[in-house]
Structures are given as structure tokens and as C-alpha cells.
Design a protein around this motif. Structure first.
Motif, short mmCIF file in Angstrom:
data_model
loop_
_atom_site.label_atom_id
_atom_site.label_comp_id
_atom_site.label_asym_id
_atom_site.label_seq_id
_atom_site.Cartn_x
_atom_site.Cartn_y
_atom_site.Cartn_z
N ASP A 147 1.65 55.39 87.18
CA ASP A 147 2.70 54.82 86.33
C ASP A 147 2.97 53.36 86.65
OD1 ASP A 147 3.23 56.87 84.59
OD2 ASP A 147 4.78 57.79 85.83
N LEU A 148 2.75 52.99 87.91
CA LEU A 148 2.99 51.60 88.31
C LEU A 148 1.89 50.65 87.86
CD1 LEU A 148 4.38 51.89 91.97
CD2 LEU A 148 5.67 51.61 89.84
N ARG A 149 0.67 51.17 87.71
CA ARG A 149 -0.45 50.26 87.46
C ARG A 149 -1.22 50.51 86.18
NH1 ARG A 149 -2.81 53.70 91.65
NH2 ARG A 149 -4.64 54.79 90.81
N LYS A 150 -0.91 51.60 85.47
CA LYS A 150 -1.73 51.95 84.32
C LYS A 150 -0.86 52.44 83.17
CE LYS A 150 -5.87 54.82 83.39
NZ LYS A 150 -6.91 53.79 83.31
N SER A 151 -1.12 51.91 81.98
CA SER A 151 -0.35 52.32 80.80
C SER A 151 -1.25 52.72 79.64
CB SER A 151 0.59 51.19 80.35
OG SER A 151 -0.16 50.02 80.03
N ARG A 152 -2.54 52.63 79.81
CA ARG A 152 -3.49 52.99 78.76
C ARG A 152 -4.55 53.92 79.33
NH1 ARG A 152 -0.02 51.07 76.39
NH2 ARG A 152 0.00 49.49 74.73
N TYR A 153 -4.88 54.97 78.59
CA TYR A 153 -5.91 55.92 79.00
C TYR A 153 -7.00 55.92 77.93
CZ TYR A 153 -2.66 57.15 82.60
OH TYR A 153 -1.82 57.07 83.68
N MET A 154 -8.20 55.58 78.35
CA MET A 154 -9.27 55.30 77.40
C MET A 154 -9.90 56.55 76.79
SD MET A 154 -8.87 52.18 77.53
CE MET A 154 -10.17 51.75 76.36
N ASN A 155 -9.78 57.68 77.44
CA ASN A 155 -10.36 58.92 76.91
C ASN A 155 -9.56 60.11 77.41
OD1 ASN A 155 -11.43 59.60 79.60
ND2 ASN A 155 -12.90 57.94 79.20
N PHE A 156 -9.89 61.28 76.89
CA PHE A 156 -9.12 62.46 77.25
C PHE A 156 -9.32 62.86 78.71
CE2 PHE A 156 -8.29 67.03 77.58
CZ PHE A 156 -6.98 67.05 77.13
N ASP A 157 -10.48 62.58 79.26
CA ASP A 157 -10.72 62.91 80.67
C ASP A 157 -9.72 62.19 81.57
OD1 ASP A 157 -12.62 64.34 82.55
OD2 ASP A 157 -12.76 62.31 83.34
N GLU A 158 -9.47 60.91 81.29
CA GLU A 158 -8.48 60.15 82.06
C GLU A 158 -7.08 60.72 81.82
OE1 GLU A 158 -8.56 56.00 81.28
OE2 GLU A 158 -10.60 55.71 82.05
N LEU A 159 -6.77 61.03 80.57
CA LEU A 159 -5.44 61.55 80.24
C LEU A 159 -5.21 62.92 80.86
CD1 LEU A 159 -2.82 61.13 78.67
CD2 LEU A 159 -3.93 62.18 76.69
#
Length: 272
Positions: free
Chosen positions: A205-217
Motif C-alpha cells: 500500500d505504501l509503494r504500489k497503487s496499480r496492478y498490471m494483471n490478475f496474478d499481481e492483484l
């Protein structure tokens, strides 16, 4: 962590680097043998990639599920838990104060998770208190990045929180609320990994606000919500007459947690 903290009360390497083994072309014209070597080496590299594919987030998370399930199986093989036994720790042996700590956890749960709190009243007193203690730790963790002081939280602060978690599991609580969870994990086959993974979700939450694919999400949803199911099932227990495997029970809790987090995200899309 987007929105509210999810609670589940139902009982779910890195890729091998490919080395470039193809010989460099020399000044001489390539012959059939050279071409054959180059082709064979390429096939070998491709075969290595197929044999050692990058592991998906779901596969990585399943390792945690198996580890937690193994703890429960080990506990099942022992005599039934004596939930009334007091386990002394280095920093907390005042049982009246410990009871007060559990009561405070219940008050926090009743104030911030009213519906969930009502559900806990259907549990046995010991299990209810244990779930309150887990809830409060998760809420405190979530508020590090979602609370009023979130703008002042740094990765280093989360590192200190994780060190505090390690101490808590070793029976060295920092405060009353920590002591309630420390007592809980001493009684139930709860593994520390889901707790650490939730802290990792706060780091994201501190460093990432975008998830490029469902695996990351998927991995993020596990960190911030699926972990709660893995924390809760050891306390909730599995009915002795149940024919479901321990792994399938944990998989169900994990899947429900991830599904609810995805729903939570979709709801926030409309609000934001």
C-alpha cells in the motif's frame, strides 16, 4: 488496504533465469554443424523454461495454506486443546490483566465491526476471545497505512511492527492488546506467516497503487484479506465429523477472503 477489513469465519520461485548459451558468431561463415549446435542449445534453453516455469501467485500462496494445514493436522494428533490453561510468558503473567485485555479487544470489535461482533457471540467464550484478539491486531495493522497517522508511516515503521510481531509470537508482548494475541497463539495452531504476509500487504500500500494483471492483484488480495481466513480457521476449528480435508477447508477460507476483497475493490471503484 482498500476499504474495510475483511473477516472470514468459514473453514484454502522465482523463474529460473535463462542463460544465453548460444555460441557467438565468428568471422567465418556458419556451417551446418554450427547451426545445429545453436538450434540444439536453443531447444535446451526452452526445455529448461518449460520444466521450471515462473510460479504463479496462487501457487506461492498455496504453500502457506499447506504449512498452516500441517500445523492443524499435527495438533489433531495430540490430546485436545486445554483452552483453560494459562501459558506464562516472559512479559505477562497477570491473568486478571490478561482478561481485561481480552475484554478490551471485544470492545474494539463491537465498536468497529458490529455485524462480525454479533457473529462471535455464537462462539464458545474462549474461541470468541481469541478471534477478538486476532481482529484487533489486524485492525491495528491496517490502521498503520489507513488510519489518521498513515501519512507518517514509513517502511521502517512496518519493519518495527513486524519485529514486534516476532516478539509477540515468542511470548514477549509489548502491551495489553499484544498480550491477548500472544496468549491466543500459544493455545491454537496459528502460524506466524499469514500475519507477516498481512504486513507485506501494508508495504504494498505504501509503494504500489496499480496492478498490471490478475496474478499481481491475487497476491495483494491474499495479503490484505485472504490471510485473515488462515488466521481464523485454527481458532474456529474443524468439526471432528467433517469429511473435508484440512487443505480444502483452508482453501475455502482463502478463496472467500479473496472474493470478498475483490468485491470490496469493485465497490470502491463506484465510490471513487
Amino acid at each position: 488496504m482498500a476499504g474495510v477489513l475483511l473477516w472470514v469465519v468459514c473453514p484454502k520461485g522465482n523463474a529460473t533465469a535463462l542463460l544465453s548459451l548460444i555460441p557467438r558468431s565468428g568471422k567465418h561463415k556458419r556451417c551446418r554443424v554450427h547451426q545445429k549446435v545453436k538450434f540444439s542449445t536453443g531447444v535446451s534453453a526452452i526445455s529448461s523454461a518449460v520444466a521450471n516455469p515462473a510460479r504463479s501467485s496462487e501457487e506461492k500462496v498455496y504453500d502457506v495454506v499447506l504449512k498452516q494445514a500441517a500445523l492443524v493436522k499435527e495438533q489433531r494428533g495430540k490430546k485436545p486443546l486445554d483452552l483453560g490453561t494459562r501459558t506464562e510468558t516472559d512479559g505477562f503473567t497477570d491473568w486478571d490483566l490478561l482478561n481485561e485485555a481480552y475484554d478490551r479487544c471485544g470492545e474494539v470489535c463491537a465498536e468497529y465491526a458490529k455485524t462480525f461482533y454479533l457473529g462471535t457471540l455464537l462462539m464458545t467464550p474462549e474461541r470468541r476471545r481469541a478471534v477478538w484478539a486476532i481482529y484487533v491486531w489486524c485492525r491495528r495493522t491496517d490502521e498503520l497505512v489507513d488510519g489518521p497517522n498513515a501519512s507518517h508511516i514509513t517502511p521502517r515503521a512496518l519493519d518495527r511492527w513486524e519485529k514486534r510481531l516476532d516478539d509477540l509470537f515468542e511470548g514477549r508482548p509489548y502491551d495489553m492488546l499484544d498480550a491477548a494475541l500472544s496468549d491466543t497463539v500459544s493455545k491454537y495452531p496459528v502460524d506466524i506467516q499469514p500475519f507477516k504476509d498481512m504486513i507485506e500487504g501494508m508495504r504494498l500500500d505504501l509503494r504500489k497503487s496499480r496492478y498490471m494483471n490478475f496474478d499481481e492483484l491475487y497476491l495483494y488480495c491474499y495479503y490484505v484479506a485472504g490471510t485473515v481466513g488462515l488466521m481464523s480457521v485454527p481458532v474456529m476449528g474443524i468439526a471432528p465429523e467433517s469429511k473435508a480435508s484440512v487443505e480444502s477447508v483452508y482453501n475455502a477460507a482463502l478463496a472467500l477472503g479473496i472474493a470478498n476483497q475483490l468485491t470490496n475493490i469493485l465497490r470502491d471503484v463506484g465510490e471513487e
